[in-house]
Design a protein around this motif. Structure first.
Motif, PDB file in Angstrom:
ATOM      1  N   VAL A 252       0.866  -1.188   0.000  1.00 15.00           N
ATOM      2  CA  VAL A 252       0.000   0.000   0.000  1.00 15.00           C
ATOM      3  C   VAL A 252       0.901   1.237   0.000  1.00 15.00           C
ATOM      4  O   VAL A 252       1.830   1.340   0.807  1.00 15.00           O
ATOM      5  N   MET A 253       0.620   2.173  -0.910  1.00 13.13           N
ATOM      6  CA  MET A 253       1.401   3.408  -0.992  1.00 13.13           C
ATOM      7  C   MET A 253       0.454   4.609  -1.003  1.00 13.13           C
ATOM      8  O   MET A 253      -0.535   4.632  -1.757  1.00 13.13           O
ATOM      9  N   ASP A 254       0.745   5.589  -0.144  1.00 14.61           N
ATOM     10  CA  ASP A 254      -0.045   6.820  -0.041  1.00 14.61           C
ATOM     11  C   ASP A 254       0.861   8.025  -0.260  1.00 14.61           C
ATOM     12  O   ASP A 254       2.077   7.971  -0.004  1.00 14.61           O
ATOM     13  N   PHE A 255       0.255   9.139  -0.698  1.00 16.94           N
ATOM     14  CA  PHE A 255       1.015  10.370  -0.927  1.00 16.94           C
ATOM     15  C   PHE A 255       0.204  11.555  -0.431  1.00 16.94           C
ATOM     16  O   PHE A 255      -1.024  11.612  -0.601  1.00 16.94           O
ATOM     17  N   GLN A 256       0.906  12.507   0.191  1.00 23.80           N
ATOM     18  CA  GLN A 256       0.255  13.730   0.672  1.00 23.80           C
ATOM     19  C   GLN A 256       1.181  14.910   0.421  1.00 23.80           C
ATOM     20  O   GLN A 256       2.387  14.831   0.675  1.00 23.80           O
ATOM     21  N   VAL A 257       0.619  16.013  -0.064  1.00 21.37           N
ATOM     22  CA  VAL A 257       1.386  17.249  -0.255  1.00 21.37           C
ATOM     23  C   VAL A 257       0.512  18.420   0.202  1.00 21.37           C
ATOM     24  O   VAL A 257      -0.698  18.432  -0.015  1.00 21.37           O
ATOM     25  N   ALA A 258       1.148  19.386   0.878  1.00 24.03           N
ATOM     26  CA  ALA A 258       0.425  20.544   1.398  1.00 24.03           C
ATOM     27  C   ALA A 258       1.237  21.807   1.140  1.00 24.03           C
ATOM     28  O   ALA A 258       2.470  21.794   1.227  1.00 24.03           O
ATOM     29  N   LYS A 259       0.535  22.903   0.838  1.00 22.66           N
ATOM     30  CA  LYS A 259       1.179  24.197   0.565  1.00 22.66           C
ATOM     31  C   LYS A 259       0.433  25.292   1.321  1.00 22.66           C
ATOM     32  O   LYS A 259      -0.782  25.393   1.249  1.00 22.66           O
ATOM     33  N   LYS A 260       1.211  26.061   2.099  1.00 24.01           N
ATOM     34  CA  LYS A 260       0.633  27.181   2.838  1.00 24.01           C
ATOM     35  C   LYS A 260       0.535  28.406   1.931  1.00 24.01           C
ATOM     36  O   LYS A 260       1.434  28.677   1.127  1.00 24.01           O
ATOM     37  N   LEU A 261      -0.560  29.148   2.099  1.00 27.63           N
ATOM     38  CA  LEU A 261      -0.833  30.331   1.289  1.00 27.63           C
ATOM     39  C   LEU A 261      -1.211  31.497   2.201  1.00 27.63           C
ATOM     40  O   LEU A 261      -1.519  31.302   3.382  1.00 27.63           O
ATOM     41  N   VAL A 262      -1.204  32.697   1.662  1.00 26.82           N
ATOM     42  CA  VAL A 262      -1.672  33.904   2.354  1.00 26.82           C
ATOM     43  C   VAL A 262      -0.970  34.041   3.712  1.00 26.82           C
ATOM     44  O   VAL A 262      -1.606  34.039   4.773  1.00 26.82           O
ATOM     45  N   ASP A 263       0.354  34.130   3.679  1.00 22.55           N
ATOM     46  CA  ASP A 263       1.159  34.308   4.892  1.00 22.55           C
ATOM     47  C   ASP A 263       0.916  33.208   5.934  1.00 22.55           C
ATOM     48  O   ASP A 263       0.918  33.464   7.144  1.00 22.55           O
ATOM     49  N   GLY A 264       0.673  32.019   5.476  1.00 20.45           N
ATOM     50  CA  GLY A 264       0.505  30.901   6.384  1.00 20.45           C
ATOM     51  C   GLY A 264      -0.886  30.731   6.952  1.00 20.45           C
ATOM     52  O   GLY A 264      -1.138  29.778   7.699  1.00 20.45           O
ATOM     53  N   LYS A 265      -1.829  31.608   6.634  1.00 16.03           N
ATOM     54  CA  LYS A 265      -3.186  31.488   7.171  1.00 16.03           C
ATOM     55  C   LYS A 265      -4.028  30.453   6.430  1.00 16.03           C
ATOM     56  O   LYS A 265      -4.984  29.916   6.980  1.00 16.03           O
ATOM     57  N   ILE A 268      -3.637  24.525   1.245  1.00 19.71           N
ATOM     58  CA  ILE A 268      -4.285  23.612   0.311  1.00 19.71           C
ATOM     59  C   ILE A 268      -3.549  22.275   0.389  1.00 19.71           C
ATOM     60  O   ILE A 268      -2.318  22.234   0.457  1.00 19.71           O
ATOM     61  N   ARG A 269      -4.313  21.188   0.454  1.00 15.97           N
ATOM     62  CA  ARG A 269      -3.740  19.871   0.706  1.00 15.97           C
ATOM     63  C   ARG A 269      -4.290  18.848  -0.292  1.00 15.97           C
ATOM     64  O   ARG A 269      -5.494  18.822  -0.574  1.00 15.97           O
ATOM     65  N   LEU A 270      -3.398  18.010  -0.815  1.00 15.46           N
ATOM     66  CA  LEU A 270      -3.774  16.926  -1.724  1.00 15.46           C
ATOM     67  C   LEU A 270      -3.391  15.598  -1.085  1.00 15.46           C
ATOM     68  O   LEU A 270      -2.253  15.411  -0.657  1.00 15.46           O
ATOM     69  N   ASN A 271      -4.349  14.666  -1.005  1.00 13.88           N
ATOM     70  CA  ASN A 271      -4.119  13.324  -0.475  1.00 13.88           C
ATOM     71  C   ASN A 271      -4.467  12.291  -1.552  1.00 13.88           C
ATOM     72  O   ASN A 271      -5.552  12.358  -2.145  1.00 13.88           O
ATOM     73  N   VAL A 272      -3.559  11.373  -1.784  1.00  9.73           N
ATOM     74  CA  VAL A 272      -3.803  10.261  -2.702  1.00  9.73           C
ATOM     75  C   VAL A 272      -3.519   8.974  -1.925  1.00  9.73           C
ATOM     76  O   VAL A 272      -2.378   8.724  -1.530  1.00  9.73           O
ATOM     77  N   SER A 273      -4.539   8.169  -1.683  1.00  9.33           N
ATOM     78  CA  SER A 273      -4.390   6.946  -0.898  1.00  9.33           C
ATOM     79  C   SER A 273      -4.486   5.714  -1.791  1.00  9.33           C
ATOM     80  O   SER A 273      -5.254   5.690  -2.754  1.00  9.33           O
ATOM     81  N   ASP A 274      -3.702   4.700  -1.449  1.00  6.35           N
ATOM     82  CA  ASP A 274      -3.658   3.428  -2.161  1.00  6.35           C
ATOM     83  C   ASP A 274      -3.350   3.632  -3.646  1.00  6.35           C
ATOM     84  O   ASP A 274      -4.126   3.253  -4.531  1.00  6.35           O
ATOM     85  N   PHE A 305      -9.836  -1.871  -3.357  1.00 13.57           N
ATOM     86  CA  PHE A 305     -10.342  -0.704  -2.654  1.00 13.57           C
ATOM     87  C   PHE A 305     -10.392   0.537  -3.539  1.00 13.57           C
ATOM     88  O   PHE A 305     -11.151   1.471  -3.266  1.00 13.57           O
ATOM     89  N   GLY A 306      -9.565   0.599  -4.576  1.00 10.05           N
ATOM     90  CA  GLY A 306      -9.543   1.769  -5.437  1.00 10.05           C
ATOM     91  C   GLY A 306      -8.619   2.850  -4.891  1.00 10.05           C
ATOM     92  O   GLY A 306      -8.326   2.913  -3.694  1.00 10.05           O
ATOM     93  N   THR A 307      -8.146   3.703  -5.776  1.00  8.96           N
ATOM     94  CA  THR A 307      -7.308   4.841  -5.405  1.00  8.96           C
ATOM     95  C   THR A 307      -8.199   6.042  -5.119  1.00  8.96           C
ATOM     96  O   THR A 307      -9.024   6.416  -5.953  1.00  8.96           O
ATOM     97  N   ASN A 308      -8.053   6.626  -3.943  1.00  7.17           N
ATOM     98  CA  ASN A 308      -8.867   7.772  -3.544  1.00  7.17           C
ATOM     99  C   ASN A 308      -8.035   9.044  -3.592  1.00  7.17           C
ATOM    100  O   ASN A 308      -6.916   9.100  -3.061  1.00  7.17           O
ATOM    101  N   ILE A 309      -8.581  10.093  -4.215  1.00  5.21           N
ATOM    102  CA  ILE A 309      -7.917  11.385  -4.328  1.00  5.21           C
ATOM    103  C   ILE A 309      -8.778  12.430  -3.638  1.00  5.21           C
ATOM    104  O   ILE A 309      -9.983  12.533  -3.913  1.00  5.21           O
ATOM    105  N   ASN A 310      -8.167  13.179  -2.738  1.00  2.00           N
ATOM    106  CA  ASN A 310      -8.898  14.184  -1.972  1.00  2.00           C
ATOM    107  C   ASN A 310      -8.118  15.490  -1.968  1.00  2.00           C
ATOM    108  O   ASN A 310      -6.915  15.506  -1.695  1.00  2.00           O
TER     109      ASN A 310
END
Length: 317
Positions: A252-265, A268-274, A305-310
């Motif tokens: 099982v392999m998952d990936f997550q990436v997040a980027k802060k915007l507007v001076d850290g307030k 936006i986050r992307l999650n890809v599971s399985d 289970f399928g690959t889920n993208i959020n």
């Protein structure tokens, strides 16, 4: 003292569970009341500023669910069989012991290695029984005991010794577990096999992660990997010549990436599971080999289970 730190205590739990009718004369009345005294101790010996030796011991409990106790049948569509609760099912008491060597080279890095032992008094398992007319039936029960012994390695290392990888960190957790069950005479007489691992216990666990963190850019990402060794999902029956049902390993392999915007307030986050989306197989080991063979081993059922993208967005005012 300066070298030794001991934390100890005792947890007392009084558990009262009622399933079915409140009248004791009713055969559906299932009442369990148990008072458990659960000690725990954790001793840490500090060899130096970066190294510890840790010894810990504790007792814990696992209690049956309502469905496992309730005296009625329900149909499981995946198993293609009836599942029956067992009103006399008892809770499991577990004795845990752990010895660990811990080394912390610098902030954000660790190297831990250790061994552990667990003793299960009256573990809860699920057994196969052939019902009348050739129908399949599964029921819960308590073998006499089970033991598990194993070793674990945890490693976390920053990769900044290479300029291109200065914002990356690698982390892994590896475990090897050997477990064996002790079946009482009544279950052995019903055909429950003894020379086997504890149901649900994998012989190994692999976890790994590659993490990226760029604080100035407000960007972080994590790639995760997990795999467990094959394990018994449902215990078979020797008298009725029904093999155990095993769960095959699946990466099982998952990936997550997040980027802060507007001076850290905002973030936006992307999650890809399985990501790999491998099929999970539950099979009966017909050829006697440890490895799963799709061509030889009968498949009881399988899942994909399928690959889920959020994608999510958050803002802190």
């Amino acid at each position: 003292g300066n070298k030794l730190r001991v934390v100890w205590g005792l947890r007392v739990e009084d558990f009262d569970q009622l399933v079915g009718s409140v009248r004791q004369s009713d055969p559906r009345h299932v009442n369990t009341r148990v008072t458990d005294f659960l000690p725990g101790v954790n001793a840490t010996y500090k060899l130096n500023g970066k190294t510890n030796i840790r010894l810990s011991g504790s007792q814990t409990v696992v209690r049956p669910e309502f469905r496992e106790l309730a005296p009625f049948n329900f149909y499981d569509f995946e198993l293609n069989a009836a599942v029956t609760g067992f009103p006399a099912l008892q809770r499991t008491k577990i004795t845990n012991a752990d010895l660990r060597y811990e080394f912390y080279p610098r902030a954000g890095e660790t190297f831990n290695i250790g061994g552990f032992y667990k003793y299960f008094q009256l573990p809860i398992e699920q057994f196969f029984f052939q019902a009348g007319g050739g129908a399949s039936s599964f029921q819960f029960g308590n073998p006499e005991a089970a033991q598990a012994v194993g070793a674990e390695l945890e490693f976390r290392k920053r990769l900044d010794f290479l300029p291109l990888l200065r914002n990356f960190t690698f982390q892994t957790n590896l475990a090897y577990i050997h477990s064996r069950i002790v079946v009482n005479d009544s279950l052995r007489g019903l055909g429950v096999r003894q020379d086997r691992p504890l149901q649900g216990q994998s012989p190994y666990v692999i976890n790994a992660a590659l993490m990226y963190d760029h604080q100035k850019a407000g960007l972080n990402a994590t790639l995760l990997f997990n795999q467990i060794g094959r394990r018994i999902a449902f215990v078979g029956n020797e008298r009725q010549n029904v093999p155990d049902i095993w769960e095959a390993p699946r990466p099982v392999m998952d990936f997550q990436v997040a980027k802060k915007l507007v001076d850290g307030k905002a973030e936006i986050r992307l999650n890809v599971s399985d990501i790999l989306n491998r099929r999970l197989y539950f099979y009966q080991n017909a050829d006697g080999e440890e490895a799963f063979s799709k061509g030889n081993d009968p498949i009881r059922f399988s899942r994909r289970f399928g690959t889920n993208i959020n994608i999510s967005f958050g803002y802190n005012f």
